[in-house]
Enzyme design. Structure first.
Site, PDB file in Angstrom:
ATOM      1  CG  ASN A 199      14.074 -33.054  37.819  1.00 56.31           C
ATOM      2  OD1 ASN A 199      14.775 -32.861  36.825  1.00 56.31           O
ATOM      3  ND2 ASN A 199      13.218 -34.048  37.906  1.00 56.31           N
ATOM      4  CD  GLU A 201      13.020 -37.622  35.893  1.00 57.41           C
ATOM      5  OE1 GLU A 201      13.685 -36.604  36.163  1.00 57.41           O
ATOM      6  OE2 GLU A 201      11.954 -37.561  35.237  1.00 57.41           O
ATOM      7  CG  ASP A 256      14.446 -38.385  26.620  1.00 55.20           C
ATOM      8  OD1 ASP A 256      14.175 -37.834  25.533  1.00 55.20           O
ATOM      9  OD2 ASP A 256      14.830 -37.760  27.619  1.00 55.20           O
ATOM     10  CG  HIS A 277      15.400 -34.543  33.937  1.00 57.03           C
ATOM     11  ND1 HIS A 277      14.058 -34.843  33.844  1.00 57.03           N
ATOM     12  CD2 HIS A 277      15.614 -33.631  32.950  1.00 57.03           C
ATOM     13  CE1 HIS A 277      13.523 -34.178  32.855  1.00 57.03           C
ATOM     14  NE2 HIS A 277      14.430 -33.430  32.297  1.00 57.03           N
TER      15      HIS A 277
HETATM   16  P1  PGA Z   1      13.106 -28.233  27.934  1.00 56.57           P
HETATM   17  O1  PGA Z   1      13.461 -29.651  28.582  1.00 56.57           O
HETATM   18  O2  PGA Z   1      14.083 -28.001  26.825  1.00 56.57           O
HETATM   19  O3  PGA Z   1      11.711 -28.397  27.388  1.00 56.57           O
HETATM   20  O4  PGA Z   1      13.206 -27.222  29.013  1.00 56.57           O
HETATM   21  C1  PGA Z   1      14.790 -29.920  28.915  1.00 56.57           C
HETATM   22  C2  PGA Z   1      14.863 -31.219  29.681  1.00 56.57           C
HETATM   23  O5  PGA Z   1      13.960 -31.531  30.461  1.00 56.57           O
HETATM   24  O6  PGA Z   1      15.871 -31.935  29.518  1.00 56.57           O
END
Ligand code: PGA
Length: 270
Positions: A156, A163, A85, A158
């Site tokens: 959450n 999302e 992304d 995702h």
């Molecule tokens: P993080 O993000 O490694 O910064 O916790 C993971 C994600 O949101 O996929």
């Protein structure tokens, strides 16, 4: 004395649990799997296609890969990468762009051909952004598909920037790469990179779709810390629902490995 990693077989795939406070062992394990995938794909078809992730979780994995590269144990000349992304709009030179993140943690530290590192372009015009996302899926397909996809998971649930939504499971599994609006929890978590201001976080992003991610031959999903425990437990033991995108991994469990620390695994039952 507990022996790590613990190994569990679950509805959402094989789960490896590492001791809390030992992200290095977990990262070594992930790096071993990536190296194996690169070698196996290289032997089979002369190149390896990796799907990569950003965020705080994969940073120790990239350190391990860089170390192996320096030791001559891992070569990147036959490796092609696609990142999950990117914010939209954003300049690739913005310190918070995922292109900058990848440059800092991996691409500038290994010998990889620049036109083999693909990150969504946050500068394409509005009128071309959907076409750019579709193009990403076509490029991956033309490269013979992803050999291994590295994933994190959001609080959450995702994966990438897919999302939570009220789509049916069938619709969610068919999601292609596309432009999305960030969920408020995602924006709140991203705020730490934007001076603590959730309003400074871009409102939209480009993401690989669930369909794109799930077409990978192997998926490694990594989560550390107590903040991830609920999303991990819902993904592994909860109902399969687009409201928790991580739970969709239960539909492809045979090719999924979870790499967790004890804190992220705390709400799992076995
Ligand atoms: P993080 O993000 O490694 O910064 O916790 C993971 C994600 O949101 O996929």
């Amino acid at each position: 004395m507990a022996v790590f990693p613990r190994n569990l077989s679950t509805p959402a795939g094989n789960v490896l649990i590492f001791a809390e406070g030992d992200p290095e062992s977990a990262a070594r394990c992930a790096a071993d799997r990536i190296r194996f995938a690169v070698d196996a794909a290289g032997a089979r078809r002369g190149k390896a296609v990796l799907g990569l992730a950003t965020g705080s979780t994969p940073i120790p994995v990239y350190s391990q890969l860089v170390q192996r590269h320096r030791e001559g144990d891992l070569k990147f000349n036959g490796v092609i990468t696609y990142n999950l992304d990117e914010y939209y709009p954003i300049s690739p030179r913005d310190p918070n762009s995922y292109r900058t993140f990848m440059h800092r943690h991996l691409f500038s530290q290994v010998e990889i051909v620049p036109n083999q590192t693909h990150v969504f372009d946050g500068t394409v015009p509005e009128s071309a952004v959907s076409e750019h996302a579709e193009q990403f899926d076509r490029w991956i397909e033309a490269d013979g598909g992803l050999d291994l996809q590295l994933l994190g998971i959001g609080r959450n649930g995702h994966i990438g920037f897919n999302e939570p939504s009220d789509l049916s499971v069938e619709q969610a599994l068919a999601l292609p790469s596309r432009i999305i609006s960030l969920h408020p929890v995602t924006a709140a978590d991203a705020a730490r990179d934007f001076g603590g201001d959730a309003n400074a976080v871009p409102k939209r992003a480009l993401t690989m779709g669930i369909k794109t991610i799930f077409s990978a031959r192997e998926i490694l999903i990594i989560a550390f810390g107590p903040n991830k425990a609920e999303a991990v437990a819902k993904s592994i033991h909860g109902p399969v629902t687009a409201e928790v995108p991580g739970s969709l991994l239960q539909t492809i469990s045979s090719k999924v490995t979870w790499i967790l620390d004890e804190a992220a695994a705390d709400l799992l039952s076995w």
